[in-house]
Enzyme design. Structure first.
Site, PDB file in Angstrom:
ATOM      1  N   HIS A  39       4.775   0.077  -3.165  1.00 17.39           N
ATOM      2  CA  HIS A  39       4.574   1.170  -4.118  1.00 17.39           C
ATOM      3  C   HIS A  39       4.602   2.540  -3.434  1.00 17.39           C
ATOM      4  O   HIS A  39       4.588   3.562  -4.113  1.00 17.39           O
ATOM      5  CB  HIS A  39       3.240   1.004  -4.849  1.00 17.39           C
ATOM      6  N   ALA A  40       4.649   2.591  -2.111  1.00 18.05           N
ATOM      7  CA  ALA A  40       4.620   3.868  -1.387  1.00 18.05           C
ATOM      8  C   ALA A  40       5.828   4.767  -1.669  1.00 18.05           C
ATOM      9  O   ALA A  40       5.693   5.987  -1.524  1.00 18.05           O
ATOM     10  CB  ALA A  40       4.463   3.635   0.110  1.00 18.05           C
TER      11      ALA A  40
END
Length: 186
Positions: A112-113
């Site tokens: 998700h970064a």
């Protein structure tokens, strides 16, 4: 060509980072000789999310507000749903990501970064990957999304999930040893 043994790598994270996505790069890059520091938006320690519940902690070396990107060769952004969502609303964390992207230094984001790369408009016109649930976010940010273990575009490394950590870390080492990518700012 710089060596990973002399590299200085910054991991930016806060409470809720996916445990393996911070621990594996931290441990493996350190094992290979890099100096690795943890920056956060808070002091003390940050707590991981380990699959389905809170996990262990890691000590914070410096706060995001105090990061000077000239002190580092690369930035690693672990995922998890909670961690990047907290970081992308913090001005100091966003500044760190933006400055790394603009510098041409290696920026590596997993799971998700890539939300942080979306926040600084770093994916427009680039190829990238991410956890499948944010695929639309990455595409809407102007990237060509690829379902691959690791995707690199001018020093920006993206990866899908903890299953891809070996390829992710290997690509970080390769890109650090390749050096800066001067034409990268979005």
């Amino acid at each position: 060509m710089p060596s990973i043994k002399s590299a200085k790598i910054l991991i930016l994270a806060t409470d809720g980072y996916e445990r393996s996505e911070l621990r594996v790069p931290l441990d493996e890059l350190t094992r290979r000789g890099a100096s690795v520091k943890i920056a956060s938006i808070k002091e003390g320690q940050i707590k991981s999310w380990d699959k389905t519940d809170w996990g262990d902690t890691v000590p914070v070396d410096l706060q995001a507000k105090d990061v000077n990107i000239e002190d580092f060769d690369a930035l690693v952004l672990p995922g998890g749903q909670i961690n990047p969502d907290k970081l992308r609303i913090d001005d100091n964390a966003v500044r760190v990501v933006r400055e790394f992207v603009e510098s041409g230094k290696v920026v590596a984001a997993i799971c998700h970064a890539p939300w942080l790369l979306v926040e600084v408009d770093a994916l427009r016109g680039r190829q990238a990957t991410s956890y499948w649930s944010i695929k639309t976010d990455v595409k809407n940010a102007g990237a060509t999304w690829k379902d691959e273990k690791v995707v690199t575009d001018e020093g920006i490394i993206t990866s899908r999930s903890p299953d891809d950590l070996e390829a992710f870390v290997n690509k970080i080492v390769e890109e650090v040893e390749e050096g800066r990518h001067e034409k990268r700012a979005a």
